[in-house]
Design a protein around this motif. Structure first.
Motif, mmCIF file in Angstrom:
data_model
loop_
_atom_site.group_PDB
_atom_site.id
_atom_site.type_symbol
_atom_site.label_atom_id
_atom_site.label_comp_id
_atom_site.label_asym_id
_atom_site.label_seq_id
_atom_site.Cartn_x
_atom_site.Cartn_y
_atom_site.Cartn_z
ATOM 1 N N SER A 1 75.826 52.753 21.399
ATOM 2 C CA SER A 1 75.221 53.613 22.409
ATOM 3 C C SER A 1 76.164 54.732 22.845
ATOM 4 O O SER A 1 75.717 55.849 23.133
ATOM 5 N N ASP A 2 77.481 54.449 22.894
ATOM 6 C CA ASP A 2 78.418 55.512 23.299
ATOM 7 C C ASP A 2 78.465 56.620 22.259
ATOM 8 O O ASP A 2 78.676 57.796 22.583
ATOM 9 N N GLU A 3 78.239 56.269 20.986
ATOM 10 C CA GLU A 3 78.192 57.294 19.943
ATOM 11 C C GLU A 3 76.925 58.136 20.072
ATOM 12 O O GLU A 3 76.952 59.355 19.877
ATOM 13 N N LEU A 4 75.825 57.488 20.415
ATOM 14 C CA LEU A 4 74.586 58.228 20.653
ATOM 15 C C LEU A 4 74.763 59.195 21.821
ATOM 16 O O LEU A 4 74.309 60.343 21.776
ATOM 17 N N GLN A 5 75.422 58.727 22.884
ATOM 18 C CA GLN A 5 75.630 59.566 24.065
ATOM 19 C C GLN A 5 76.486 60.778 23.726
ATOM 20 O O GLN A 5 76.206 61.895 24.185
ATOM 21 N N GLU B 1 67.815 68.649 9.481
ATOM 22 C CA GLU B 1 66.519 68.025 9.732
ATOM 23 C C GLU B 1 66.704 66.572 10.148
ATOM 24 O O GLU B 1 66.011 66.070 11.041
ATOM 25 N N GLU B 2 67.677 65.901 9.518
ATOM 26 C CA GLU B 2 67.978 64.519 9.907
ATOM 27 C C GLU B 2 68.521 64.468 11.334
ATOM 28 O O GLU B 2 68.226 63.547 12.095
ATOM 29 N N GLY B 3 69.326 65.466 11.671
ATOM 30 C CA GLY B 3 69.883 65.530 13.018
ATOM 31 C C GLY B 3 68.817 65.710 14.075
ATOM 32 O O GLY B 3 68.870 65.117 15.156
ATOM 33 N N LYS B 4 67.803 66.553 13.779
ATOM 34 C CA LYS B 4 66.715 66.772 14.734
ATOM 35 C C LYS B 4 65.940 65.482 14.966
ATOM 36 O O LYS B 4 65.584 65.140 16.098
ATOM 37 N N PHE B 5 65.661 64.769 13.866
ATOM 38 C CA PHE B 5 64.946 63.499 13.989
ATOM 39 C C PHE B 5 65.772 62.490 14.778
ATOM 40 O O PHE B 5 65.267 61.800 15.679
ATOM 41 N N PHE B 6 67.068 62.406 14.467
ATOM 42 C CA PHE B 6 67.934 61.439 15.128
ATOM 43 C C PHE B 6 68.110 61.776 16.608
ATOM 44 O O PHE B 6 68.194 60.871 17.451
ATOM 45 N N LEU B 7 68.166 63.066 16.952
ATOM 46 C CA LEU B 7 68.329 63.485 18.349
ATOM 47 C C LEU B 7 67.167 62.984 19.194
ATOM 48 O O LEU B 7 67.365 62.449 20.293
ATOM 49 N N GLU B 8 65.948 63.147 18.700
ATOM 50 C CA GLU B 8 64.775 62.700 19.451
ATOM 51 C C GLU B 8 64.817 61.204 19.686
ATOM 52 O O GLU B 8 64.574 60.721 20.800
ATOM 53 N N LYS B 9 65.158 60.440 18.640
ATOM 54 C CA LYS B 9 65.192 58.984 18.771
ATOM 55 C C LYS B 9 66.347 58.532 19.659
ATOM 56 O O LYS B 9 66.212 57.581 20.439
ATOM 57 N N ALA B 10 67.488 59.222 19.551
ATOM 58 C CA ALA B 10 68.651 58.856 20.364
ATOM 59 C C ALA B 10 68.353 59.052 21.842
ATOM 60 O O ALA B 10 68.725 58.224 22.686
ATOM 61 N N LYS B 11 67.660 60.157 22.179
ATOM 62 C CA LYS B 11 67.301 60.400 23.576
ATOM 63 C C LYS B 11 66.382 59.297 24.093
ATOM 64 O O LYS B 11 66.525 58.852 25.241
ATOM 65 N N GLN B 12 65.435 58.871 23.271
ATOM 66 C CA GLN B 12 64.522 57.805 23.682
ATOM 67 C C GLN B 12 65.273 56.506 23.936
ATOM 68 O O GLN B 12 65.022 55.809 24.926
ATOM 69 N N ILE B 13 66.210 56.191 23.052
ATOM 70 C CA ILE B 13 66.987 54.950 23.204
ATOM 71 C C ILE B 13 67.830 54.990 24.470
ATOM 72 O O ILE B 13 67.873 54.024 25.246
ATOM 73 N N LEU B 14 68.497 56.128 24.704
ATOM 74 C CA LEU B 14 69.344 56.251 25.893
ATOM 75 C C LEU B 14 68.512 56.196 27.170
ATOM 76 O O LEU B 14 68.937 55.628 28.182
ATOM 77 N N ALA B 15 67.309 56.795 27.124
ATOM 78 C CA ALA B 15 66.428 56.753 28.298
ATOM 79 C C ALA B 15 65.985 55.323 28.588
ATOM 80 O O ALA B 15 65.917 54.898 29.751
ATOM 81 N N GLN B 16 65.692 54.567 27.540
ATOM 82 C CA GLN B 16 65.302 53.175 27.731
ATOM 83 C C GLN B 16 66.442 52.349 28.297
ATOM 84 O O GLN B 16 66.237 51.492 29.165
ATOM 85 N N MET B 17 67.657 52.607 27.830
ATOM 86 C CA MET B 17 68.816 51.894 28.355
ATOM 87 C C MET B 17 69.045 52.245 29.824
ATOM 88 O O MET B 17 69.363 51.380 30.645
ATOM 89 N N GLU B 18 68.873 53.541 30.151
ATOM 90 C CA GLU B 18 69.056 53.960 31.541
ATOM 91 C C GLU B 18 68.017 53.319 32.446
ATOM 92 O O GLU B 18 68.316 52.896 33.565
#
Length: 298
Positions: free
Chosen positions: A5-9, A61-78
């Motif tokens: 999660s810290d890497e996603l952040q 393109e992979e980064g754009k996809f990963f950014l959207e999913k990473a934000k969702q994961i971080l929001a769920q954790m928050e």
């Protein structure tokens, strides 16, 4: 090894901040540490997320996809962390607030110290924007909006209302005279807004109604800019009481044509997306600022 999660952040912070150095400052790490984290994350995912040069960064393109999913994961954790805090009845966590510059400067900033004493575990993040923002796009918990609401997708809480006053500095009135009638305003320098036309309809009773459309001699996009121009003696202005009450008290601005004022009050709302249990840190802030507004909204 899986991404942490810290890497996603760190990845999200780099994109939202616009640079590795800005992200490093935001998360309290060195730029080299941020760069290593990004490289480690890309190695784990076996793909390139960001194309980096010395001058710019572009998401793949992979980064754009990963950014959207990473934000969702971080929001769920928050959200999970907030629910745990709610169980303990302790308001905590980061609180991102957006408001127009005048409201932030005159109705929030003066009370920040008191709010932090009351709620030391809430981390305030204050952002100003004189235009209406997208709360999700700007990662904002709550936005303060002045005037009539138009976005029906948002949940809103009324924080009260604030009168509009016609104002000028003593120096301007000494040099140009005090208008005795609404019609006399035509011969004065009037300060107005550049963008929202409704803000140039002043709450003044006259022969054709109780709202006077003015033609500004000078315009600005920000109410704070207009306030400073009025204080400098550049003309007559119409501004909300929440941002000028102290100027009036100190005699730096004088109310003009009070007997002709129709009494219109600008509604003030807090808007947010969450419609379930409102985060305790947001609830605490709204209760706090509503009481402060009530103290000088008349």
């Amino acid at each position: 090894m899986k991404a942490r999660s810290d890497e996603l952040q760190v990845f999200v912070s780099v994109i939202e901040s616009g640079s590795i150095s800005a992200a490093a400052e935001h998360v309290g790490q060195t730029p080299s540490a941020i760069s290593r984290t990004l490289s480690r994350l890309e190695a784990k995912l076996e793909t390139t997320l960001i194309n980096r040069t010395t001058r710019r960064m572009d998401l793949t393109e992979e980064g754009k996809f990963f950014l959207e999913k990473a934000k969702q994961i971080l929001a769920q954790m928050e959200e999970l962390e907030e629910r745990l805090s709610l169980r303990q009845h302790v308001p905590s966590g980061r609180l991102r607030i957006n408001a127009a510059s005048p409201f932030m400067l005159h109705a929030v900033v003066p009370y920040v110290a008191e709010f932090r004493r009351l709620y030391p575990d809430i981390l305030l993040e204050l952002n100003s924007n004189d235009l209406i923002i997208d709360l999700l796009e700007q990662s904002t918990d709550v936005a303060i909006r002045i005037g009539t609401l138009t976005d029906s997708t948002l949940h809103a809480r009324s924080l009260g209302s604030s009168p509009l006053n016609i104002l000028a500095s003593p120096a301007y009135l000494k040099q140009h005279g005090t208008p005795a009638t609404v019609e006399a305003l035509a011969s004065h320098a009037l300060l107005g807004f550049t963008q929202t036309e409704s803000l140039n309809h002043w709450p003044l009773r006259h022969a054709e109604g109780d709202r006077l459309q003015i033609q500004p001699s000078m315009s600005a996009s920000s109410g704070e800019t207009l306030r400073q121009l009025a204080l400098a003696g550049e003309g007559i202005v119409c501004l909300s009481h929440f941002m000028t009450h102290e100027d009036i008290r100190l005699g730096q601005l004088v109310v003009v044509l009070p007997e002709a004022n129709s009494g219109y009050r600008q509604p003030i709302h807090a808007v947010y997306y969450r419609n379930s249990q409102l985060a305790l840190r947001i609830q605490c802030f709204l209760d706090f600022i509503q009481k402060k507004l009530a103290g000088y909204a008349a």
